[in-house]
Scaffold this active site. Structure first.
Site, PDB file in Angstrom:
ATOM      1  N   LEU A 238       0.818  -1.215   0.000  1.00  0.00           N
ATOM      2  CA  LEU A 238       0.000   0.000   0.000  1.00  0.00           C
ATOM      3  C   LEU A 238       0.852   1.266   0.000  1.00  0.00           C
ATOM      4  O   LEU A 238       1.690   1.475   0.891  1.00  0.00           O
ATOM      5  CB  LEU A 238      -0.928  -0.009   1.215  1.00  0.00           C
ATOM      6  N   ASP A 239       0.636   2.112  -1.017  1.00  0.00           N
ATOM      7  CA  ASP A 239       1.300   3.413  -1.157  1.00  0.00           C
ATOM      8  C   ASP A 239       2.821   3.307  -1.219  1.00  0.00           C
ATOM      9  O   ASP A 239       3.534   4.257  -0.890  1.00  0.00           O
ATOM     10  CB  ASP A 239       0.896   4.357  -0.010  1.00  0.00           C
ATOM     11  N   GLU A 240       3.342   2.170  -1.663  1.00  0.00           N
ATOM     12  CA  GLU A 240       4.793   1.990  -1.736  1.00  0.00           C
ATOM     13  C   GLU A 240       5.262   1.626  -3.139  1.00  0.00           C
ATOM     14  O   GLU A 240       6.390   1.170  -3.322  1.00  0.00           O
ATOM     15  CB  GLU A 240       5.243   0.922  -0.729  1.00  0.00           C
TER      16      GLU A 240
END
Length: 294
Positions: A238-240
């Site tokens: 997530l969000d990486e």
């Protein structure tokens, strides 16, 4: 002829070539000579090596070739031969074939507005066949551009069914890239896998400092002096995912929570539109979890 048809007419004889392989002598010469043999004129060329002594090599070339469609088969044959010599991955695309983007949005519409206005002005070279939302509030705005709007309620309780409907729509509209323009739902690994490196997201850049709800309230309490945003490709972390673009805006002690949110929206929409433009212009190449942006 509308603006998008004009773009396609302008680009009818323009091609883009993306290349990646192990760095070694002779790559640029071989590719340039091949294009020259087909009387193609290189109008933009960018290259990058992660390490000139055995690193990975990346290249983007944009060229004009009279009657490109007639030459394309032979150009590809020559590129295949070069590809075998240099163990090279390559793609050749017609610039006139504008990429087809599906925009996903929830309740906050600032990023969606920026995309549709840039598209309407002819400054965003894409087609937008559909906008999909888990809330109905954007319908009137989207349909004012004569773009189909589809409301698919989505939550953790019906995620499997909602994603099935969404994926069916993406196949129906032959979508090339998915843009999460403040779409506040987490995509499943199955969805992400089907559009690997073709889902672009935007989020505030407080992470990992202020994870979860009300990040601007906590940023205000902490007295932050910079508001930022990050646009990246979506992965199952997530969000990486690989970062395409980031930017910041300064704030000060006079700014309240609402001011921080307003500045955040300004940065988010500008960062997302740049990331999307670079993607559809084939300027972004992924190397592990990093990007090369030409």
């Amino acid at each position: 002829m509308n603006k998008h048809e004009q773009l396609q007419d302008i680009y009818k004889n323009r091609g883009r070539l993306l290349i990646s392989c192990e760095d070694q002598p002779g790559i640029v010469s071989a590719v340039s000579s091949t294009l020259a043999n087909h009387k193609a004129n290189i109008i933009e060329s960018n290259q990058y090596s992660t390490d000139p002594h055995g690193g990975k090599f990346f290249m983007r070339i944009e060229f004009e070739c009279a009657d490109l469609q007639a030459h394309k088969v032979n150009i590809k044959k020559d590129l295949e031969a070069i590809g075998q010599t240099f163990q090279m991955k390559w793609t050749l695309t017609d610039v006139q074939q504008l990429k087809r983007a599906a925009i996903f949005v929830s309740k906050e519409l600032h990023c969606l507005r920026e995309i549709l206005l840039e598209w309407e002005n002819g400054d965003l070279p894409i087609e937008i066949p559909v906008v999909i939302s888990n809330h109905p509030s954007a319908r009137e705005f989207v349909e004012s551009f004569d773009i189909p709007f589809v409301h698919i309620p989505a939550s953790r309780d019906n995620r499997e069914q909602s994603e099935k409907e969404q994926l069916n729509l993406l196949k129906q509209y032959e979508i090339d890239v998915v843009v999460l323009a403040r779409y506040m739902q987490i995509l499943t690994p199955d969805f992400v896998e089907q559009y690997d490196q073709r889902i672009i997201n935007i989020h505030h850049s407080f992470l990992p400092a202020f994870v979860g709800a009300k990040p601007y309230d906590r940023a205000y309490e902490r007295g932050v002096k910079l508001i930022g945003a990050t646009s990246h490709y979506v992965t199952n972390d997530l969000d990486e995912g690989p970062i395409i673009e980031q930017d910041i805006k300064r704030v000060n002690h006079r700014d309240g929570v609402d001011d921080l949110k307003k500045n955040g929206r300004i940065v988010e929409r500008s960062v997302l539109i740049r990331a999307l433009k670079w993607h559809v212009e084939d300027r972004v190449m992924v190397n592990d979890n990093k990007t090369i942006v030409f």
